[in-house]
Scaffold this active site. Structure first.
Site, PDB file in Angstrom:
ATOM      1  N   SER A 179       0.863  -1.093   0.020  1.00 43.41           N
ATOM      2  CA  SER A 179       0.172  -0.045   0.112  1.00 43.41           C
ATOM      3  C   SER A 179       0.894   1.351   0.060  1.00 43.41           C
ATOM      4  O   SER A 179       0.680   2.226  -0.653  1.00 43.41           O
ATOM      5  CB  SER A 179      -0.846  -0.002   1.393  1.00 43.41           C
ATOM      6  OG  SER A 179      -1.655  -1.062   1.299  1.00 43.41           O
ATOM      7  N   TRP A 227       5.113 -10.570  -4.897  1.00 47.21           N
ATOM      8  CA  TRP A 227       3.770 -11.081  -5.372  1.00 47.21           C
ATOM      9  C   TRP A 227       3.746 -10.688  -6.963  1.00 47.21           C
ATOM     10  O   TRP A 227       2.471 -10.259  -7.262  1.00 47.21           O
ATOM     11  CB  TRP A 227       2.862 -10.118  -4.688  1.00 47.21           C
ATOM     12  CG  TRP A 227       2.581 -10.022  -3.442  1.00 47.21           C
ATOM     13  CD1 TRP A 227       2.921  -8.919  -2.671  1.00 47.21           C
ATOM     14  CD2 TRP A 227       2.393 -11.226  -2.419  1.00 47.21           C
ATOM     15  NE1 TRP A 227       2.673  -9.426  -1.253  1.00 47.21           N
ATOM     16  CE2 TRP A 227       2.592 -10.417  -1.083  1.00 47.21           C
ATOM     17  CE3 TRP A 227       2.154 -12.446  -2.542  1.00 47.21           C
ATOM     18  CZ2 TRP A 227       2.309 -11.242   0.219  1.00 47.21           C
ATOM     19  CZ3 TRP A 227       2.094 -13.296  -1.330  1.00 47.21           C
ATOM     20  CH2 TRP A 227       2.059 -12.855  -0.115  1.00 47.21           C
ATOM     21  N   ARG A 267     -32.656 -27.476  -7.607  1.00 39.61           N
ATOM     22  CA  ARG A 267     -32.563 -28.264  -6.300  1.00 39.61           C
ATOM     23  C   ARG A 267     -33.872 -28.198  -5.680  1.00 39.61           C
ATOM     24  O   ARG A 267     -34.269 -26.743  -5.408  1.00 39.61           O
ATOM     25  CB  ARG A 267     -31.554 -27.572  -5.415  1.00 39.61           C
ATOM     26  CG  ARG A 267     -31.306 -27.751  -4.038  1.00 39.61           C
ATOM     27  CD  ARG A 267     -30.722 -29.176  -3.870  1.00 39.61           C
ATOM     28  NE  ARG A 267     -30.774 -29.596  -2.418  1.00 39.61           N
ATOM     29  CZ  ARG A 267     -30.395 -30.906  -1.856  1.00 39.61           C
ATOM     30  NH1 ARG A 267     -30.077 -31.740  -2.912  1.00 39.61           N
ATOM     31  NH2 ARG A 267     -30.327 -31.139  -0.631  1.00 39.61           N
ATOM     32  N   GLY A 300     -25.744 -24.564  -0.457  1.00 42.88           N
ATOM     33  CA  GLY A 300     -25.722 -25.482   0.941  1.00 42.88           C
ATOM     34  C   GLY A 300     -24.409 -25.953   0.770  1.00 42.88           C
ATOM     35  O   GLY A 300     -23.297 -25.817   0.385  1.00 42.88           O
ATOM     36  N   GLU A 306      -3.644  -4.456  -6.722  1.00 47.24           N
ATOM     37  CA  GLU A 306      -3.873  -3.038  -7.463  1.00 47.24           C
ATOM     38  C   GLU A 306      -4.577  -2.013  -6.435  1.00 47.24           C
ATOM     39  O   GLU A 306      -5.450  -1.213  -7.081  1.00 47.24           O
ATOM     40  CB  GLU A 306      -4.652  -3.264  -8.789  1.00 47.24           C
ATOM     41  CG  GLU A 306      -3.747  -4.232  -9.638  1.00 47.24           C
ATOM     42  CD  GLU A 306      -4.035  -3.986 -11.186  1.00 47.24           C
ATOM     43  OE1 GLU A 306      -4.784  -3.063 -11.566  1.00 47.24           O
ATOM     44  OE2 GLU A 306      -3.813  -5.012 -11.783  1.00 47.24           O
TER      45      GLU A 306
HETATM   46  C1  LIG Z   1      -1.891 -12.789  -5.793  1.00 48.80           C
HETATM   47  C2  LIG Z   1      -1.102 -11.263  -5.676  1.00 48.80           C
HETATM   48  C3  LIG Z   1      -0.697 -10.854  -6.884  1.00 48.80           C
HETATM   49  C4  LIG Z   1      -0.219  -9.373  -6.964  1.00 48.80           C
HETATM   50  N1  LIG Z   1       0.340  -9.085  -8.136  1.00 48.80           N
HETATM   51  C5  LIG Z   1       1.027  -7.832  -8.021  1.00 48.80           C
HETATM   52  C6  LIG Z   1       1.783  -7.337  -9.276  1.00 48.80           C
HETATM   53  O1  LIG Z   1       1.446  -8.000 -10.292  1.00 48.80           O
HETATM   54  N2  LIG Z   1       2.464  -6.253  -9.274  1.00 48.80           N
HETATM   55  C7  LIG Z   1       2.670  -5.514  -8.027  1.00 48.80           C
HETATM   56  O2  LIG Z   1       3.242  -4.478  -8.084  1.00 48.80           O
HETATM   57  N3  LIG Z   1       2.002  -6.055  -6.898  1.00 48.80           N
HETATM   58  C8  LIG Z   1       1.163  -7.150  -6.815  1.00 48.80           C
HETATM   59  N4  LIG Z   1       0.480  -7.501  -5.881  1.00 48.80           N
HETATM   60  C9  LIG Z   1       0.750  -6.870  -4.459  1.00 48.80           C
HETATM   61  C10 LIG Z   1      -0.405  -5.951  -3.973  1.00 48.80           C
HETATM   62  O3  LIG Z   1      -0.720  -4.950  -4.873  1.00 48.80           O
HETATM   63  C11 LIG Z   1      -0.279  -5.593  -2.548  1.00 48.80           C
HETATM   64  O4  LIG Z   1      -0.500  -6.949  -1.701  1.00 48.80           O
HETATM   65  C12 LIG Z   1      -1.204  -4.861  -2.206  1.00 48.80           C
HETATM   66  O5  LIG Z   1      -1.178  -3.400  -2.573  1.00 48.80           O
HETATM   67  C13 LIG Z   1      -1.174  -4.584  -0.486  1.00 48.80           C
HETATM   68  O6  LIG Z   1       0.012  -4.483  -0.180  1.00 48.80           O
HETATM   69  P1  LIG Z   1       0.447  -5.331   0.998  1.00 48.80           P
HETATM   70  O7  LIG Z   1       0.242  -6.693   0.845  1.00 48.80           O
HETATM   71  O8  LIG Z   1       2.026  -5.017   1.391  1.00 48.80           O
HETATM   72  O9  LIG Z   1      -0.438  -4.900   2.389  1.00 48.80           O
HETATM   73  P2  LIG Z   1      -0.133  -3.663   3.209  1.00 48.80           P
HETATM   74  O10 LIG Z   1       0.358  -2.546   2.660  1.00 48.80           O
HETATM   75  O11 LIG Z   1       0.776  -4.077   4.538  1.00 48.80           O
HETATM   76  O12 LIG Z   1      -1.497  -3.639   4.012  1.00 48.80           O
HETATM   77  C14 LIG Z   1      -1.935  -4.227   5.003  1.00 48.80           C
HETATM   78  C15 LIG Z   1      -3.260  -3.915   5.577  1.00 48.80           C
HETATM   79  O13 LIG Z   1      -3.268  -2.439   5.889  1.00 48.80           O
HETATM   80  C16 LIG Z   1      -4.178  -1.741   5.147  1.00 48.80           C
HETATM   81  N5  LIG Z   1      -3.500  -0.647   5.088  1.00 48.80           N
HETATM   82  C17 LIG Z   1      -2.223  -0.027   4.669  1.00 48.80           C
HETATM   83  N6  LIG Z   1      -2.105   1.251   4.632  1.00 48.80           N
HETATM   84  C18 LIG Z   1      -3.193   1.654   4.967  1.00 48.80           C
HETATM   85  C19 LIG Z   1      -3.597   3.170   5.146  1.00 48.80           C
HETATM   86  N7  LIG Z   1      -2.877   4.200   4.869  1.00 48.80           N
HETATM   87  N8  LIG Z   1      -5.052   3.338   5.479  1.00 48.80           N
HETATM   88  C20 LIG Z   1      -5.846   2.442   5.806  1.00 48.80           C
HETATM   89  N9  LIG Z   1      -5.433   1.074   5.758  1.00 48.80           N
HETATM   90  C21 LIG Z   1      -4.174   0.737   5.354  1.00 48.80           C
HETATM   91  C22 LIG Z   1      -4.466  -2.358   3.915  1.00 48.80           C
HETATM   92  O14 LIG Z   1      -5.554  -1.967   3.315  1.00 48.80           O
HETATM   93  C23 LIG Z   1      -4.107  -4.195   4.469  1.00 48.80           C
HETATM   94  O15 LIG Z   1      -5.727  -4.131   4.784  1.00 48.80           O
HETATM   95  C24 LIG Z   1      -0.209  -8.788  -5.736  1.00 48.80           C
HETATM   96  C25 LIG Z   1      -0.625  -9.338  -4.522  1.00 48.80           C
HETATM   97  C26 LIG Z   1      -1.038 -10.605  -4.671  1.00 48.80           C
HETATM   98  C27 LIG Z   1      -1.686 -11.253  -3.182  1.00 48.80           C
END
Ligand SMILES: Cc1cc2nc3c(=O)[nH]c(=O)nc-3n(C[C@H](O)[C@H](O)[C@H](O)COP(=O)(O)OP(=O)(O)OC[C@H]3O[C@@H](n4cnc5c(N)ncnc54)[C@H](O)[C@@H]3O)c2cc1C
Length: 382
Positions: free
Chosen positions: A132, A157, A269, A340, A364
């Site tokens: 994020s 990821w 069903r 179910g 995204e």
């Molecule tokens: C299957 C999969 C495919 C993906 N494909 C790609 C790809 O092709 N390219 C790429 O670059 N990335 C990719 N990603 C990464 C994806 O975009 C990130 O996982 C996503 O943006 C969330 O980042 P994070 O996992 O670090 O979670 P974090 O940023 O650590 O967030 C953890 C939680 O905290 C919340 N949070 C964080 N900051 C805030 C805030 N400021 N305010 C409120 N809530 C907040 C989030 O909403 C979440 O609920 C992929 C991820 C997965 C799982």
């Protein structure tokens, strides 16, 4: 206001529907079960022009628009959400930024083969500590005296990572400048020093291969920079605006799959002497699903239409993704309820829809981040 699709848009929808029904759907359960990258379907999508739908034909694309892209994404994701995201990444996250920010030489060298599907792309922004908080990039690009770059870091990821030929890569070249120190590159995946980790073992979209990408002393020439040095954050954020239309359409496809499967099941069903659709508790669930799906589609088509008409669409794309991903999760959950016990076992497709739907609230930009984006526009009076 005109809600009538053009002849071209209808033709894309028809082609995508037939392809999805005849070629994708019969394989969807197996792709999920085997965690298999559907290479043969990717090849077919290339032949059908689905890997660069909105890219002009002079650069190998289908020369269509973003409404067509949304229609095709919905149809293909209705059959298989894994196949949908492979298509979405190549269209939205790879072809689109190269088209908008690439030099003529980069377009000839990379966009043409990517949009025509000769090559497959990936987009590497996320890192172990930058999801994020995308501006917190730790992958470092150091400029050398001859103008070339040396890159070190780890990406997380990355969808299509293990199967991609090229990557739109984001790096930090000047930490002191914060997000203005981020630079994007076009990285050939066969470059020395590039390695992908094992594919992620995921809850859903199991046919979509994602992994870490390790960058160890990777050397790129000066002309590999995409856009301007220090302009990478703008490339990333504007690309994700468009990407959200694709992921919203993927979510819509999953929601429709949940509704269509649940509707068919509810008609055959029987309990207490009648088909369960005749129990109001069940028919109201279906009515809510259908209503929310229509509303999601309208939000998606509005965002796509705005993009096609070169009007601001960032807020609308975030709204479309926020809403459609929520609808997909609710529809898939209710579909399991309608099935179910049969909804809980892998013999029927709705548990796959449930697992596939979840990711649309995460990648995204999570739903929380979509709300931040929308609230940001509201605060600015937009
Ligand atoms: C299957 C999969 C495919 C993906 N494909 C790609 C790809 O092709 N390219 C790429 O670059 N990335 C990719 N990603 C990464 C994806 O975009 C990130 O996982 C996503 O943006 C969330 O980042 P994070 O996992 O670090 O979670 P974090 O940023 O650590 O967030 C953890 C939680 O905290 C919340 N949070 C964080 N900051 C805030 C805030 N400021 N305010 C409120 N809530 C907040 C989030 O909403 C979440 O609920 C992929 C991820 C997965 C799982």
């Amino acid at each position: 206001m005109n809600f009538t699709p053009t002849e071209d848009q209808l033709a894309v929808q028809r082609t995508a529907h037939e392809f999805a029904q005849n070629e994708v759907l019969p394989k969807a359960a197996e792709i999920d079960r085997e965690h298999r990258h559907p290479a043969e379907l990717v090849k077919r999508m290339a032949e059908l022009g689905f890997l660069g739908i909105a890219v002009p034909d002079q650069y190998g694309g289908a020369g269509l628009d973003n409404v067509s892209y949304a229609l095709a994404m919905e149809e293909i994701s209705r059959a298989c959400a894994s196949t949908g995201v492979i298509m979405s990444v190549n269209n939205s996250l790879v072809c689109d930024p190269i088209y908008r920010f690439g030099t003529e030489q980069q377009k000839q060298e990379w966009l043409a083969p990517l949009a025509s599907g000769k090559l497959l792309g990936c987009f590497a922004l996320s890192e172990p500590e930058a999801g994020s908080d995308a501006a917190a990039q730790k992958t470092v690009a150091e400029k050398q005296s001859d103008g070339s770059w040396v890159i070190n870091g780890t990406k997380n990821w990355i969808t299509n990572g293990p199967v991609a030929d090229a990557c739109v890569l984001f790096t930090m070249n000047d930490k002191s400048l914060g997000h203005k120190g981020i630079t994007a590159f076009i990285l050939p995946m066969k470059t020395k020093g590039v390695r992908t980790g094992p594919p992620d073992d995921k809850l859903g979209i199991r046919g979509s291969k994602s992994s870490q990408i390790y960058l160890d002393e990777v050397r790129l020439p000066a002309d590999a920079v995409l856009g301007e040095v220090g302009g990478g954050f703008r490339v990333a954020m504007s690309t994700l605006d468009g990407g959200r239309i694709g992921i919203a359409a993927q979510a819509l496809g999953i929601a429709r799959a949940a509704l269509e499967d649940a509707l068919a099941y509810a008609q055959q069903r029987r309990t207490m002497g009648k088909p369960i659709i005749q129990h109001q508790a069940i028919s109201f669930k279906l009515a809510d699903m259908a209503t929310e799906i229509d509303a999601a589609r309208l939000l998606i088509h509005r965002a796509a239409w705005l993009k096609d008409n070169k009007l601001p669409y960032g807020k609308e794309a975030a709204m479309a993704k926020l809403f459609a991903s929520d609808v997909a999760n609710r529809a898939a959950r209710e579909a399991i309820q309608i099935f179910g016990g049969n909804g809980y076992v892998t013999e029927f497709p709705v548990e796959r829809h449930f697992r596939d739907a979840k990711i649309t609230e995460i990648y995204e930009g999570t739903s929380e981040i979509q709300r931040l984006v929308i609230a940001g526009y509201l605060a600015k009076g937009g």
